[in-house]
Design a protein around this motif. Sequence first.
Motif, PDB file in Angstrom:
ATOM      1  N   THR A  24       0.844  -1.197   0.000  1.00  0.00           N
ATOM      2  CA  THR A  24       0.000   0.000   0.000  1.00  0.00           C
ATOM      3  C   THR A  24       0.876   1.242   0.000  1.00  0.00           C
ATOM      4  N   ALA A  25       0.336   2.317  -0.532  1.00  0.00           N
ATOM      5  CA  ALA A  25       1.077   3.565  -0.616  1.00  0.00           C
ATOM      6  C   ALA A  25       1.305   4.145   0.774  1.00  0.00           C
ATOM      7  N   PRO A  30       7.500   4.166  -3.885  1.00  0.00           N
ATOM      8  CA  PRO A  30       7.010   2.946  -4.523  1.00  0.00           C
ATOM      9  C   PRO A  30       8.053   2.371  -5.474  1.00  0.00           C
ATOM     10  N   ARG A  59       4.916  -0.647  -1.231  1.00  0.00           N
ATOM     11  CA  ARG A  59       4.173  -0.567  -2.493  1.00  0.00           C
ATOM     12  C   ARG A  59       5.094  -0.931  -3.644  1.00  0.00           C
TER      13      ARG A  59
END
Length: 267
Positions: A24-25, A30, A59
């Motif tokens: 997840t961010a 990322p 992420r």
Amino acid sequence: MKFQERETDMTEFFGDLAADSHGTADDRPPLVFLHGLTYDRRQWGRVLHELAVADPGRRAVVFDLPGHGDSPLRDSYRSADVVGVVHEAVTAAGLDRPIIVGHSLGGALATIYAANHPARGVVNVDQPVLVGGFRDVLLRAEPVLRGPEWRQVWNSMLAGMQIELLPADVQELVRTATTPRQDLLLGYWGDLLATPAEELAGLRTRDMGAIRAKGATYHHISGNELAPAYRSWLESVLPEVAVTVLPGSGHFPHLTHPAEVAAILAG
């Protein structure tokens, strides 16, 4: 874990590219993963497994390049066109200034991407971005590459990748999780076949300058010591470059040393 299988059965599409999406961010950059020529996103299974331990929840999006895996064919596989497709996919995935991780051809594409689009860094796995003698080899092989015996050219390339150094299960992955096709080889090598070496060197030097100007990091991971002339060039155009050699891994250090690569990404 069987590395011939996907990390997940939930294939997604961002833009025109098939992908596996993880984590997840949050405030961590990322990660975007790009595989090498004729392979697909399964190549990153070992690294992702270790990354989940070293940097849980990070992420990460693993793409199939155009014409590979589950991503559709395209009329052009020239570098600028492919990088444009990757950027559209990165944008569709909502990834803000990612670190681009690329193996082999993917390392060259990651470099070009970071020079031309928002990125916080590049991790280049075993891909010198200066063409050196490789372009000369391709030019000599071009008549065969364009004919019915084109697979001979690919097989000769594989013979130089030191696959025999890899663990048995990794050798199996390298030899089976691949789809060599004539259109991919001609398309992705099109820039090398059509562009003079001096012009290509100038483009890559410009790319490194752009990466340095935006303050992006650059980490080159190799299975062997870099050629002195190449390392000298790399450090001259990008003095802040980090170089890590993971011996005994040939052209596939991410498969032989996935924990070490994951630690670099988590760092």
